[in-house]
Design a protein around this motif. Structure first.
Motif, PDB file in Angstrom:
ATOM      1  N   SER A 137       0.825  -1.207   0.000  1.00  0.00           N
ATOM      2  CA  SER A 137       0.000   0.000   0.000  1.00  0.00           C
ATOM      3  C   SER A 137       0.860   1.259   0.000  1.00  0.00           C
ATOM      4  N   GLY A 138       2.027   1.192   0.638  1.00  0.00           N
ATOM      5  CA  GLY A 138       2.891   2.354   0.760  1.00  0.00           C
ATOM      6  C   GLY A 138       3.962   2.460  -0.296  1.00  0.00           C
ATOM      7  N   TYR A 268      -3.928   1.720   7.736  1.00  0.00           N
ATOM      8  CA  TYR A 268      -4.357   1.464   6.358  1.00  0.00           C
ATOM      9  C   TYR A 268      -5.676   2.141   6.004  1.00  0.00           C
ATOM     10  N   ARG A 269      -5.788   3.422   6.342  1.00  0.00           N
ATOM     11  CA  ARG A 269      -6.969   4.215   6.026  1.00  0.00           C
ATOM     12  C   ARG A 269      -6.588   5.410   5.150  1.00  0.00           C
ATOM     13  N   PRO A 287     -17.428   8.268   8.477  1.00  0.00           N
ATOM     14  CA  PRO A 287     -17.530   9.575   7.804  1.00  0.00           C
ATOM     15  C   PRO A 287     -16.174  10.235   7.570  1.00  0.00           C
ATOM     16  N   ALA A 288     -15.173   9.893   8.387  1.00  0.00           N
ATOM     17  CA  ALA A 288     -13.865  10.544   8.266  1.00  0.00           C
ATOM     18  C   ALA A 288     -12.923   9.826   7.313  1.00  0.00           C
ATOM     19  N   ASN A 289     -12.968   8.495   7.298  1.00  0.00           N
ATOM     20  CA  ASN A 289     -12.012   7.765   6.476  1.00  0.00           C
ATOM     21  C   ASN A 289     -12.545   6.392   6.103  1.00  0.00           C
ATOM     22  N   THR A 290     -11.784   5.727   5.260  1.00  0.00           N
ATOM     23  CA  THR A 290     -12.176   4.403   4.776  1.00  0.00           C
ATOM     24  C   THR A 290     -10.920   3.575   4.543  1.00  0.00           C
ATOM     25  N   GLY A 395       0.529   8.207   3.150  1.00  0.00           N
ATOM     26  CA  GLY A 395       1.415   8.071   2.005  1.00  0.00           C
ATOM     27  C   GLY A 395       1.044   6.958   1.053  1.00  0.00           C
ATOM     28  N   TYR A 396      -0.241   6.854   0.731  1.00  0.00           N
ATOM     29  CA  TYR A 396      -0.713   5.800  -0.165  1.00  0.00           C
ATOM     30  C   TYR A 396      -1.000   6.351  -1.563  1.00  0.00           C
TER      31      TYR A 396
END
Length: 409
Positions: A137-138, A268-269, A287-290, A395-396
């Motif tokens: 992911s990074g 991992y968001r 609501p803030a992240n996924t 940093g994704y």
């Protein structure tokens, strides 16, 4: 077997596995070319080191064991096993013996609990193959400006392989999946050195788990999985980033409630709405992240490096690889005039929508000076690489169009 059973007798220390413990004692050499966007400290601390069964890779951290594939090994569509990048989240990496390995399937949404050894897994289920990119992911996190925390990867925290195994859905169906199932969680044999370290447990939506391409793999490019890449079995979640590709897989948990724990939230968001075309993971969204899910469309130039010098009239080949989260690469375009005009590159063999796709383009500069070469890939849905970084705290998804200066003399 449970994770602690594998670590028994090692006191939870790195004596259970060689990967983390051996790294500091290996012969070192200067690292090869690395992107200029990397911080000076990241470049200075990188060395080439050979883990057991691997060619020299670029060290990013000893503990956990994180090693990056040099760009020379990304010039082919299929990444060799001995050059495939290494990514672990925890430092206690056991040496798993095949005779002791078991895969347990259960959970409150399972019809019954089951357990498989490798021979049974191979015998009872149809074996399938898939060529798919595994990308951390990074990947390219170290190229973020401003820099963000985490493993400061360059461009090589990824690889493409032909995976052989069994469909995850076939294994789940053998146990039975009840109507209330929403996620399938999974665990591996690795563990933290200290008891307080959060266990690395992940989950995916039940629909993704039942996708025909999601599999439990035990072979990589026709050979047993290397120890550094998850022997004896790992999860393959094609199109999604490597955080879900659980190594040394030991447990499957069919759940009626969202999986909790550090590695699902806060790790991992991405901020909500930052990547609107991403695959949904509704049961984990807030609501803030996924959660991060599928890989964004991207490309890499492997034939030339930034700052390369060539002679006037010399043929320059701009070649490399392109990939995305499973829609498939539709086209790759190349500009040699800083983006003022674009020309189509020739695409190589199509190994499937989850694979690297090679491309190539040639030009012959007739004038001296600096040429700014740019490459951008577009997938079958029409998504294309961005010209500017989409910043996010972890940093994704760095998929900025690559810019390479070629000096013609």
């Amino acid at each position: 077997m449970k994770k602690r059973d594998f670590l028994a007798g090692a006191g939870g220390s790195l004596a259970a596995g060689a990967l983390g413990a051996l790294a500091p004692g290996l012969a070192r050499a200067a690292a090869p070319w690395q992107p200029g966007e990397l911080a000076e400290g990241t470049v200075d601390s990188a060395t080439l080191e050979a883990l057991p069964g691997k060619v020299p890779l670029i060290k990013r951290s000893y503990r956990p064991t994180n090693y990056e594939t040099p760009i020379d090994y990304l010039r082919t569509a299929i990444t060799p096993n001995n050059a495939f990048f290494v990514r672990w989240h925890l430092s206690g990496i056991p040496e798993v013996k095949l005779r002791d390995w078991r895969l347990k399937v259960g959970g409150e949404a399972a019809g019954k609990a089951l357990e498989f050894d490798m021979a049974t897994l191979r015998r009872e289920f149809e074996q399938v193959e898939l060529v798919a990119v595994c990308q951390c992911s990074g990947n390219r996190r170290g190229m973020f400006q401003p820099h963000v925390a985490g493993v400061e990867w360059g461009v090589g925290a990824m690889g493409n392989a032909r995976w052989t195994g069994v469909r995850l859905r076939d294994v789940l169906d053998k146990a039975g999946v009840k109507g209330g199932a929403i996620e399938v969680a999974f665990n591996g044999a690795d563990g933290g050195v200290f008891p307080a370290t959060p266990d690395f447990v992940k989950s995916i939506p039940v629909d993704k788990a039942r996708d025909e391409h999601t599999m439990i793999a035990f072979e990589m490019n026709g050979k047993p999985l290397p120890a550094a890449n998850g022997f004896p079995a790992r999860l393959i979640v094609p199109g999604w980033t490597g955080t879900y590709w659980m190594k040394q897989l030991t447990d499957l948990d069919i759940r009626t409630k969202p999986q909790g724990g550090f590695w699902m939230n806060p790790a991992y968001r991405v901020p909500a709405g930052r990547f609107p075309k991403a695959d949904a993971f509704a049961t984990q969204a807030t609501p803030a992240n996924t959660p991060i899910t599928d890989i964004v469309v991207n490309s890499l130039v492997t034939s030339i490096h930034d700052g390369e010098r060539v002679h006037r009239g010399q043929t320059v080949e701009v070649a490399g690889i392109a990939w995305d989260g499973g829609r498939g690469i539709r086209e790759v375009q190349v500009s040699i005039d800083a983006g003022r005009s674009w020309q189509p590159a020739k695409l190589g063999h199509d190994y499937g929508p989850y694979s690297f796709r090679q491309y190539s383009y040639r030009f012959r500069p007739e004038k001296e000076g600096v040429y700014l070469v740019m490459v951008k890939a577009t997938n079958a849905r029409g998504d294309t690489q961005t010209m500017n970084l989409v910043h996010n705290p972890a940093g994704y998804h760095h998929n900025v169009v690559e810019r390479i200066q070629v000096e013609v003399v």
